[in-house]
Scaffold this motif. Sequence first.
Motif, mmCIF file in Angstrom:
data_model
loop_
_atom_site.group_PDB
_atom_site.id
_atom_site.type_symbol
_atom_site.label_atom_id
_atom_site.label_comp_id
_atom_site.label_asym_id
_atom_site.label_seq_id
_atom_site.Cartn_x
_atom_site.Cartn_y
_atom_site.Cartn_z
ATOM 1 N N HIS A 75 1.813 5.908 9.603
ATOM 2 C CA HIS A 75 0.768 6.461 8.758
ATOM 3 C C HIS A 75 1.362 7.584 7.911
ATOM 4 O O HIS A 75 2.262 8.284 8.354
ATOM 5 C CB HIS A 75 -0.360 7.038 9.621
ATOM 6 C CG HIS A 75 -0.713 6.165 10.788
ATOM 7 N ND1 HIS A 75 -1.737 5.266 10.757
ATOM 8 C CD2 HIS A 75 -0.142 6.034 12.018
ATOM 9 C CE1 HIS A 75 -1.800 4.619 11.919
ATOM 10 N NE2 HIS A 75 -0.838 5.076 12.708
ATOM 11 N N ILE A 105 2.051 14.818 5.222
ATOM 12 C CA ILE A 105 1.970 14.676 6.682
ATOM 13 C C ILE A 105 2.234 13.207 7.006
ATOM 14 O O ILE A 105 1.511 12.341 6.528
ATOM 15 C CB ILE A 105 0.562 15.055 7.196
ATOM 16 C CG1 ILE A 105 0.186 16.458 6.726
ATOM 17 C CG2 ILE A 105 0.498 14.956 8.725
ATOM 18 C CD1 ILE A 105 -1.313 16.731 6.797
ATOM 19 N N MET A 130 0.853 4.191 -2.768
ATOM 20 C CA MET A 130 0.722 5.603 -2.397
ATOM 21 C C MET A 130 1.785 6.449 -3.084
ATOM 22 O O MET A 130 1.473 7.461 -3.712
ATOM 23 C CB MET A 130 0.856 5.751 -0.880
ATOM 24 C CG MET A 130 0.958 7.203 -0.402
ATOM 25 S SD MET A 130 1.121 7.312 1.424
ATOM 26 C CE MET A 130 2.673 6.403 1.666
ATOM 27 N N VAL A 161 -1.527 15.338 0.792
ATOM 28 C CA VAL A 161 -2.676 16.165 0.416
ATOM 29 C C VAL A 161 -2.301 17.042 -0.770
ATOM 30 O O VAL A 161 -1.364 17.836 -0.689
ATOM 31 C CB VAL A 161 -3.144 17.054 1.585
ATOM 32 C CG1 VAL A 161 -4.478 17.721 1.245
ATOM 33 C CG2 VAL A 161 -3.271 16.246 2.875
ATOM 34 N N LEU A 218 -7.169 16.348 -3.066
ATOM 35 C CA LEU A 218 -7.051 14.912 -3.280
ATOM 36 C C LEU A 218 -6.086 14.407 -2.220
ATOM 37 O O LEU A 218 -4.979 14.925 -2.094
ATOM 38 C CB LEU A 218 -6.497 14.630 -4.678
ATOM 39 C CG LEU A 218 -6.204 13.163 -5.014
ATOM 40 C CD1 LEU A 218 -7.498 12.358 -5.114
ATOM 41 C CD2 LEU A 218 -5.432 13.060 -6.336
ATOM 42 N N THR A 219 -6.540 13.420 -1.440
ATOM 43 C CA THR A 219 -5.730 12.935 -0.325
ATOM 44 C C THR A 219 -5.443 11.458 -0.507
ATOM 45 O O THR A 219 -6.358 10.671 -0.765
ATOM 46 C CB THR A 219 -6.485 13.143 1.004
ATOM 47 O OG1 THR A 219 -6.828 14.525 1.111
ATOM 48 C CG2 THR A 219 -5.625 12.749 2.180
ATOM 49 N N ILE A 220 -4.192 11.090 -0.389
ATOM 50 C CA ILE A 220 -3.804 9.688 -0.483
ATOM 51 C C ILE A 220 -3.154 9.318 0.838
ATOM 52 O O ILE A 220 -2.196 9.963 1.261
ATOM 53 C CB ILE A 220 -2.849 9.453 -1.665
ATOM 54 C CG1 ILE A 220 -3.516 9.953 -2.960
ATOM 55 C CG2 ILE A 220 -2.479 7.982 -1.788
ATOM 56 C CD1 ILE A 220 -2.626 9.904 -4.174
ATOM 57 N N ARG A 221 -3.721 8.319 1.499
ATOM 58 C CA ARG A 221 -3.271 7.983 2.850
ATOM 59 C C ARG A 221 -2.974 6.499 2.979
ATOM 60 O O ARG A 221 -3.747 5.666 2.502
ATOM 61 C CB ARG A 221 -4.354 8.370 3.860
ATOM 62 C CG ARG A 221 -3.961 8.040 5.296
ATOM 63 C CD ARG A 221 -4.993 8.468 6.318
ATOM 64 N NE ARG A 221 -4.599 8.013 7.624
ATOM 65 C CZ ARG A 221 -4.340 8.795 8.686
ATOM 66 N NH1 ARG A 221 -4.505 10.096 8.574
ATOM 67 N NH2 ARG A 221 -3.955 8.297 9.830
ATOM 68 N N HIS A 222 -1.854 6.196 3.613
ATOM 69 C CA HIS A 222 -1.537 4.806 3.923
ATOM 70 C C HIS A 222 -1.434 4.652 5.426
ATOM 71 O O HIS A 222 -0.813 5.460 6.105
ATOM 72 C CB HIS A 222 -0.213 4.395 3.257
ATOM 73 C CG HIS A 222 0.131 2.958 3.503
ATOM 74 N ND1 HIS A 222 1.095 2.553 4.391
ATOM 75 C CD2 HIS A 222 -0.398 1.826 2.991
ATOM 76 C CE1 HIS A 222 1.158 1.225 4.397
ATOM 77 N NE2 HIS A 222 0.265 0.762 3.567
ATOM 78 N N ASP A 223 -2.093 3.617 5.949
ATOM 79 C CA ASP A 223 -2.001 3.286 7.360
ATOM 80 C C ASP A 223 -1.424 1.886 7.495
ATOM 81 O O ASP A 223 -2.007 0.939 6.955
ATOM 82 C CB ASP A 223 -3.389 3.296 8.013
ATOM 83 C CG ASP A 223 -3.999 4.683 8.098
ATOM 84 O OD1 ASP A 223 -4.785 5.035 7.193
ATOM 85 O OD2 ASP A 223 -3.705 5.399 9.051
ATOM 86 N N ALA A 224 -0.300 1.760 8.180
ATOM 87 C CA ALA A 224 0.216 0.431 8.530
ATOM 88 C C ALA A 224 -0.113 0.213 9.990
ATOM 89 O O ALA A 224 0.220 1.038 10.837
ATOM 90 C CB ALA A 224 1.712 0.368 8.285
ATOM 91 N N GLY A 276 0.815 -1.214 0.000
ATOM 92 C CA GLY A 276 0.000 0.000 0.000
ATOM 93 C C GLY A 276 0.845 1.258 0.000
ATOM 94 O O GLY A 276 0.473 2.271 -0.606
#
Lengths: 267, 267, 267, 267
Positions: free
Chosen positions: D216, D148, D131, D220, D228-234, D127
Motif C-alpha cells: 500500500h 507513507i 498514482m 498526502v 489531497l491524498t492519493i492511495r494505491h492498495d495492491a 494503479g
Amino acid sequence: MRVGVLGAGGRVGREVCRAVADAPDLELVAAVDPGMAGIDLRQVAGIDAPGLQVASTIDELVRAEAEVAVDFTVAPAALANLRWCAQHGVHAVVGTTGIPDEAVEELRGRFEQSSANCVLAANFAIGAALMTRFCELAAPFMDGVEIIELHHDGKRDAPSGTALQTAARVAAAREAAGLGWPPDPTEDLVLPGARGGRAPGGIRVHAVRLPGLVAHQEVVFGAVGQSLTIRHDAYDRSSFMPGVLLAVRQVASRPGLTLGLGPLLGF
Amino acid sequence: MRVGVLGAGGRVGREVCRAVADAPDLELVAAVDPGMAGIDLRQVAGIDAPGLQVASTIDELVRAEAEVAVDFTVAPAALANLRWCAQHGVHAVVGTTGIPDEAVEELRGRFEQSSANCVLAANFAIGAALMTRFCELAAPFMDGVEIIELHHDGKRDAPSGTALQTAARVAAAREAAGLGWPPDPTEDLVLPGARGGRAPGGIRVHAVRLPGLVAHQEVVFGAVGQSLTIRHDAYDRSSFMPGVLLAVRQVASRPGLTLGLGPLLGF
Amino acid sequence: MRVGVLGAGGRVGREVCRAVADAPDLELVAAVDPGMAGIDLRQVAGIDAPGLQVASTIDELVRAEAEVAVDFTVAPAALANLRWCAQHGVHAVVGTTGIPDEAVEELRGRFEQSSANCVLAANFAIGAALMTRFCELAAPFMDGVEIIELHHDGKRDAPSGTALQTAARVAAAREAAGLGWPPDPTEDLVLPGARGGRAPGGIRVHAVRLPGLVAHQEVVFGAVGQSLTIRHDAYDRSSFMPGVLLAVRQVASRPGLTLGLGPLLGF
Amino acid sequence: MRVGVLGAGGRVGREVCRAVADAPDLELVAAVDPGMAGIDLRQVAGIDAPGLQVASTIDELVRAEAEVAVDFTVAPAALANLRWCAQHGVHAVVGTTGIPDEAVEELRGRFEQSSANCVLAANFAIGAALMTRFCELAAPFMDGVEIIELHHDGKRDAPSGTALQTAARVAAAREAAGLGWPPDPTEDLVLPGARGGRAPGGIRVHAVRLPGLVAHQEVVFGAVGQSLTIRHDAYDRSSFMPGVLLAVRQVASRPGLTLGLGPLLGF
C-alpha cells in the motif's frame, strides 16, 4: 483436540483444513464434502494430514471420533449439520452465513439440551469483531454515525451481514444511551439512494462494490469539530483462521450457543 | 456552576470562554490572562458574558467566587496556577500540555490533601480518548501495530503528546498480554528514519507535518490477512469543548487528580 | 489589480475580502452586500483595507473603478451580477453554486461579446480540481469506480455539486475509452438505497452527512487485485482562497467564459 | 504472440504463466526456472498450456521460438537474461527489482543496438503507475507533501522502491516548478526518526511494516485549508498481471528500453 471440517472442499473449508492441520494442538481427523468425496486434499490443497480423504457424509465425524466440527457450508446444509452435532454430542464452530434468526433460536434450544456446545459467528476475523465492539462503545459519545462497507464485485448481497450487524449494535447502544435517531439534514436529494440505505435503528449504510476489492468496512462517527473512523480490511480468507482456531479451542468450555466472537475475546 | 478561565486570551482559552458562556448550566465569572488584562472579550471574541473583563492575576478567581478553573496556558504557568487552586480549594480542569511527570505527581499529592479536585488531560477531544482506549483494547489481539500522526506545519514537536500516550498505553496492554515487542523485519534501511521513531515499549511512531492539516492520528493494527485502523481527525479547536465541559461538570465528584478523559467516559 | 467583492458580508465573502486585502499585488476597492451596507469590515472581520465600507449595490464597482468582481452570493443574485459585469466590462470570478446550465450558456454568450471575461467554478479548492482531473485520467485504465462524498450535517443537498461533476467527467472519460457502464453485481438489496445513487453515466455516488465533518470526497477505483483512491479534504473555507486569487490574477487573460479551475492549472 | 516466462517457478512467475495462458491473443510457449526443471506447471499451478514443462535454461526460448520473454527473477539472473535477450533478438518485459542504475544504462545501450526491445518497470500495477503520475502532476500546485508506504512484515527493505521513485519524481516536479524543498517545521524531535526518512530531493518518506498488510502507498499533499491524498492498495500479485500483459502486447512497438509503465499508458 480432534477436529472435523464440514464443507472441506470449499474455498474457506480448504483453508480451515490447512489451518487445523498446521496447528500443533489440533488434529484434523475428518473432512466432509458431498461433492468432493474421495479427493486427496493433500494433493489439491497441500494439506499435511496423512491419509485424510474427503468423505461425503457427516457420519464420518463419528467414525473419526471428532470432538469439534467446523462448518463452512450453506445455510440449509449447515442447519442439518448442526442438528446432527447437537444430537451426537459433537461441538460445532459455524461460519456459514444466512441462517435465519428463528433457526438460530431452534439451535440454541438444541445445544442447551446437548452435551455439545456451539459457537456461531457471521465473521470470524478478530479485527472485525473488535471493530463492531468499538463501534458499540463509541456510539453513546458521538453525535452521528454512518457505515460504509466496500466489497469485491462478486458479492451480490448489499449491505453485508457485518454492516447490518454493526448497525444493529450501534443503534442499540445509541438507544440505551437515550440518543434516539441520528439527525438527517438532507432535504434536496438529487439522486435517489445517494444517502444510502437506512438500517433498522436509523443508521445509514453505504455499500460499495468494485473489482479488486476484498472485504472492507469503515464506520465514521462525527461530533463537534471531529470525526472518529474505525476501519477493518480483510485481504484474504486467511483472516478468518485465527478466529476459527480460537473458537475451536474454546467451544468445549462455552455451554449452549455462543453468538459472535465477542465473548471469546472477553467482551 | 461558576467557572473561571486561565489563559482566557489565548486561542483555546477564548473558545473555552465562549463554550462556558453558551452552556446553560455554567456561568463564566472570571477570565484571567496576564498579557490581555482589561480587554473586553465580548468585543474581540463575541462572548456573551456581560461586563466580563480579562483580569491579570489568578486572585480574580477568589473575588469572582469561581468553583472551577479551566487552565489552557503554558506548563510553568499552569503548574503555579494548579498549586494555587489546590491551596485555595478551587477545582481545576487542565488542558495545558508539557507538564513534567514529576510535577504531575506533586500535584496529585496536593489535590489529594485539598478540598478541590483536578482533571488533567493532554487531549480533551472525546474522539481521541475513545481512540486511545480502543487501541488499548485491540492491542492484545493483533500481531503488530504502528502509529501515524499527522499535524499542521506549525507544530514543532514530534511526535505529538497524544501519539506518545497512545504508544505507551498500547505497549502496556501488549506487555500485560505477554506479547513482547512487535517484530521489526526491516534490515535494509535505505533512508535513515524511514521506519519512524521507536517509542518506549517498542511501538513505531511516524509523524507527518503538512500545511493545511489540522490534528489527525491513525493507528494501524495488523494480523493474519487483515488490518484494523482507528483514526481520529480534529478539524477545529471546538473539538475540545465537549470534553472540557464534561470535565467541568464532573470534576467536583472526582476526588484527587484524574488523568485523562477515560474515567469521565466510564472506562 | 483593483478588486471588488460581491456578497462581502457572507462567510466566504469576508474570507475573500481578507485574502484580497492581504495579497500584495491586489487591492480591495469595493465590498458589496445589500444586507450589510455601512458595516465596517475592518471591525467585524479584521480586514486591513482602510476606509472600506460595505456598499449595498453593485454600482459601487463603477465608482471604485474595480477591474475584477468576485461573486460569492446566491444563484439569482449572481446571475444579475454577472449580466451587469458583462455589460459594464468588469471581469468576474464566480464561486456561487446552483446557477442552472441554461443560464451558464446565456452568460457564455454575453461574456463572448463583452470586453470582460468570466471564470466560473463550483469549487475553488485547487486540490478538488486536481482530484477531478486525476479521476478523469484514471477512468480509462480502471475497471470500476464509485464516489463517496462526506460533508457536515448542515449541508442539505446530496450529493454535492463536486461529486456530480466528478461523476459526469469520469463517465465521459469512460465512454470516450469505450468502457460503457461499470458493472453492478448487486442483486439482493436488503436496504433500498444501500448501493447509493446512480449519477447520469452510471457512476454510483454515496453521500455521508455527519456533525463535525467539513467537506470531503473520496473516489475509489478498482481493478484486478488493486484499488486506487483519490481523496480531497477541505478543512476550512480558506481552502478556496488560493484558487480565487489564481482566478482573479488570470481572468483578464482568459477571453469569454472559463468553466472550472482546470484551464487555469494548465489542464 | 509467443511468450516465454523466466522465473516461471516463482510466485509471481506462476501467476504470469497463468495470465499468459489465459489471454486469448498470447501463447505460453516456454517456462524457464533452473530450480524446477521438469515440473508439470499444469499440476502445481493449474495452468492450461498442454505439454508445457519447466525448462532449466534460457536457451529454451530459442527452441520454443518465443518472441517475448517476461522476467521475474532476481537482479543478477535478470541481468544475464536481458543481455541474452538483447543478443538473441527476443523482446523483454522485466519486473525484477534491484537492478542497479548503471546496469540499466548498460542494458539501454544493448537494446538500442538490438532488434529486440525491453520494457522494465519496478511496479507493474497500473494503479501504482497512475498514482506516481498524479503525484507528479499535483506537486507544483500543493505546498507540501509526504509519502507513507505500508507493507507486510516480510518485506525487508524500506522504504519501498515505488516510494523512492515517487519521491524522486515529485521532487523533480517541485524543482521544475521552482518550489524548492518542502518546509520542515519540526524542531523538538522527541523520538529520533519520527519524522521519517528524507529522500533525495527532500521529501519525507515513512515506511510501515505490519503482518497482514500487502502493499500500500499513500501520498498526502497539503495546502491552505486542505489536503489531497492519493492511495494505491495492491491486495494480490494478480494486480501486476494487466500491466504485464499490456507490456507484452506493446513491447514490440517500443524501440530500445522503456522505463516504467507510464509511456504505455500514454503519459
